[in-house]
Write a protein that holds these residues in place. Structure first.
Motif, mmCIF file in Angstrom:
data_model
loop_
_atom_site.group_PDB
_atom_site.id
_atom_site.type_symbol
_atom_site.label_atom_id
_atom_site.label_comp_id
_atom_site.label_asym_id
_atom_site.label_seq_id
_atom_site.Cartn_x
_atom_site.Cartn_y
_atom_site.Cartn_z
ATOM 1 N N ILE A 268 2.809 -8.219 0.970
ATOM 2 C CA ILE A 268 3.596 -7.298 0.151
ATOM 3 C C ILE A 268 3.074 -7.192 -1.282
ATOM 4 C CG2 ILE A 268 5.886 -6.712 -0.743
ATOM 5 C CD1 ILE A 268 5.626 -6.457 2.258
ATOM 6 N N PHE A 269 2.858 -8.319 -1.943
ATOM 7 C CA PHE A 269 2.497 -8.304 -3.362
ATOM 8 C C PHE A 269 1.059 -8.758 -3.625
ATOM 9 C CE2 PHE A 269 7.140 -8.869 -3.260
ATOM 10 C CZ PHE A 269 7.528 -7.752 -3.987
ATOM 11 N N GLY A 270 0.315 -9.101 -2.609
ATOM 12 C CA GLY A 270 -1.077 -9.467 -2.796
ATOM 13 C C GLY A 270 -1.283 -10.904 -3.221
ATOM 14 N N ILE A 295 -7.938 -3.686 -2.969
ATOM 15 C CA ILE A 295 -6.648 -3.433 -3.618
ATOM 16 C C ILE A 295 -5.516 -3.985 -2.755
ATOM 17 C CG2 ILE A 295 -5.025 -1.630 -4.356
ATOM 18 C CD1 ILE A 295 -7.457 0.112 -5.036
ATOM 19 N N GLY A 296 -5.606 -3.752 -1.444
ATOM 20 C CA GLY A 296 -4.581 -4.253 -0.541
ATOM 21 C C GLY A 296 -4.504 -5.762 -0.508
ATOM 22 N N GLU A 297 -5.657 -6.427 -0.595
ATOM 23 C CA GLU A 297 -5.661 -7.891 -0.566
ATOM 24 C C GLU A 297 -5.146 -8.478 -1.870
ATOM 25 O OE1 GLU A 297 -8.674 -11.639 0.460
ATOM 26 O OE2 GLU A 297 -9.452 -9.591 0.306
ATOM 27 N N GLU A 298 -5.578 -7.898 -3.008
ATOM 28 C CA GLU A 298 -5.228 -8.489 -4.296
ATOM 29 C C GLU A 298 -3.865 -8.037 -4.817
ATOM 30 O OE1 GLU A 298 -9.756 -9.270 -5.947
ATOM 31 O OE2 GLU A 298 -8.451 -7.907 -7.036
ATOM 32 N N VAL A 304 -1.212 -0.669 -2.900
ATOM 33 C CA VAL A 304 -1.656 0.450 -2.077
ATOM 34 C C VAL A 304 -0.681 1.619 -2.189
ATOM 35 C CG1 VAL A 304 -2.126 1.215 0.288
ATOM 36 C CG2 VAL A 304 -2.908 -1.041 -0.476
ATOM 37 N N LEU A 305 0.613 1.313 -2.187
ATOM 38 C CA LEU A 305 1.627 2.355 -2.285
ATOM 39 C C LEU A 305 1.521 3.111 -3.606
ATOM 40 C CD1 LEU A 305 4.084 3.684 -0.952
ATOM 41 C CD2 LEU A 305 5.525 1.965 -2.093
ATOM 42 N N VAL A 306 1.208 2.415 -4.687
ATOM 43 C CA VAL A 306 1.024 3.062 -5.992
ATOM 44 C C VAL A 306 -0.138 4.049 -5.930
ATOM 45 C CG1 VAL A 306 0.318 2.692 -8.388
ATOM 46 C CG2 VAL A 306 2.066 1.223 -7.370
ATOM 47 N N VAL A 307 -1.250 3.613 -5.330
ATOM 48 C CA VAL A 307 -2.427 4.487 -5.211
ATOM 49 C C VAL A 307 -2.099 5.722 -4.379
ATOM 50 C CG1 VAL A 307 -4.782 4.662 -4.305
ATOM 51 C CG2 VAL A 307 -4.071 2.600 -5.519
#
Length: 402
Positions: A268-270, A295-298, A304-307
């Motif tokens: 969820i939050f990386g 981005i998804g990992e960190e 990802v949702l922000v992007v």
């Protein structure tokens, strides 16, 4: 945003817009669109640095500094911003006049890419023209110029859009020639994006529904044949369907499997900015095609949702600007605005789909964010044209004239 305010009326724009002395309080340009674009580029630059910081540990990049890709991406962004300022100063009518010449110029560049000793090859593909300061990818130029050309073609041929020989076939032949050159590189991903752009603009321009359906079915058949007749593309499709089979996970689906692992680790939050493990030589092209996986990992699902939300906002805004332009009889401008929305949307969708395992692996970057000079430059120029269209819309709605 002082650099944009200098471009507005009274600052000596070529084809300067004269407005009435009584002005409304309407903003001169779309500030939120500028801020979202800049935010995506800066966010991308941070993630490119994070994704590439460990690359000098590998033999391939042994001579590079850890900040090599960060510094180059920063330079690309600065160059792109200056180029976008120039593009913003050019009236939309001038872009329409230049459209046929720009498409011919890009076709010449696509041919030069295929000339031995002129085109530069990377990982088995010949897609770049090498210059001292940067490598230029003509297929990126084609994505923007096909937007301009398709919009201009639709406006010029409006009365023939329901006819096969005069309305449909010339555009099909032009896109087919572009596709042939791209498949020789090979660059099936760029061809797919360009086809979607051209087809989208023709559809919005009122092409005959029967011809549109026919070309859609034909294109599906062509892409299927290209895959069937190409052993390595066929193997990639089979690997995509079952990426966790041992042979696939260590072979054709290696990138996909590690991309999915990266998303799985992020939850969820990386794991935190800079904390990615997959970027440590497990995930190839982490700073280009698979930046979203880092981005998804960190930063996790939230990052990802922000992007995704920011890209959705840009695409939605492009269609709103296009609809507004068409409402005040600026058909070319309206089709260009919607075409830019289709271009950014389709490329972002394909890149995200590949990273998430929803689509087979293709070499397409994430617009505005992935490492690369040509991509960032052309994305910025395209969005600058979109800003110019919105600017001219606002002037006309204020009662001014162009």
């Amino acid at each position: 945003m002082k650099f944009l305010s200098a471009l507005l009326p009274g600052a000596g724009i070529p084809g300067q817009v004269h407005v009435q002395s009584q002005r409304s309080r309407m903003m001169e340009y779309d500030q939120p669109l500028v801020w979202v674009t800049v935010l995506l580029m800066l966010f991308g630059m941070v993630m490119v640095y994070s994704a590439s910081i460990a690359l000098p540990d590998s033999p391939k990049y042994a001579g590079y500094k850890s900040t090599h890709f960060l510094m180059r991406q920063a330079i690309f962004i600065v160059v792109a911003l200056f180029a976008s300022l120039v593009a913003f100063r050019i009236p939309v009518k001038t872009w329409q006049k230049m459209a046929p010449y720009l498409i011919v110029l890009t076709l010449v560049l696509l041919v030069l890419v295929l000339v031995p000793g002129v085109g530069k090859g990377v990982n088995g593909a010949r897609r770049w023209l090498s210059f001292k300061f940067m490598n230029v990818q003509p297929s990126e130029l084609m994505k923007l110029f096909v937007v301009l050309y398709a919009a201009d073609y639709t406006v010029r041929k409006q009365q023939f859009m329901h006819k096969l020989t005069k309305g449909f076939m010339p555009m099909t032949a032009a896109i087919g020639f572009v596709g042939l050159l791209l498949l020789l590189e090979p660059d099936l991903g760029a061809f797919g994006v360009i086809v979607c752009i051209a087809m989208g603009i023709l559809f919005l321009g009122g092409i005959n529904g029967i011809w549109f359906g026919g070309i859609g079915a034909t294109l599906v058949g062509i892409f299927t044949m290209v895959i069937v007749l190409s052993p390595w593309r066929r193997e990639r499709i089979f690997a995509y369907l079952n990426p966790w089979q041992e042979e696939n996970a260590l072979g054709k689906a290696y990138q996909l499997s590690h991309s999915l692992i990266a998303f799985g680790r992020g939850e969820i939050f990386g794991v935190g900015l800079g904390g990615s493990v997959e970027k440590l030589h497990y995930l190839p092209e982490a700073h280009t095609d698979f930046l979203l996986a880092v981005i998804g990992e960190e930063l996790g699902f939230v990052g990802v949702l922000v992007v995704v939300t920011l890209f959705y906002w840009i695409i939605k805004r492009a269609f709103e600007i296009g609809r507004q332009a068409i409402a005040i009889d600026l058909t070319f401008a309206g089709l260009v605005a919607k075409g830019i929305g289709i271009w950014i949307g389709v490329q972002a969708f394909i890149n995200m789909g590949v990273n998430l395992g929803l689509l087979p692996t293709k070499g397409l970057t994430l617009p505005l964010m992935s490492y690369g000079g040509s991509g960032v430059l052309i994305n910025c120029v395209g969005l600058a044209i979109l800003l110019r269209i919105d600017y001219e819309n606002r002037v006309l709605m204020r009662g001014g004239r162009i």
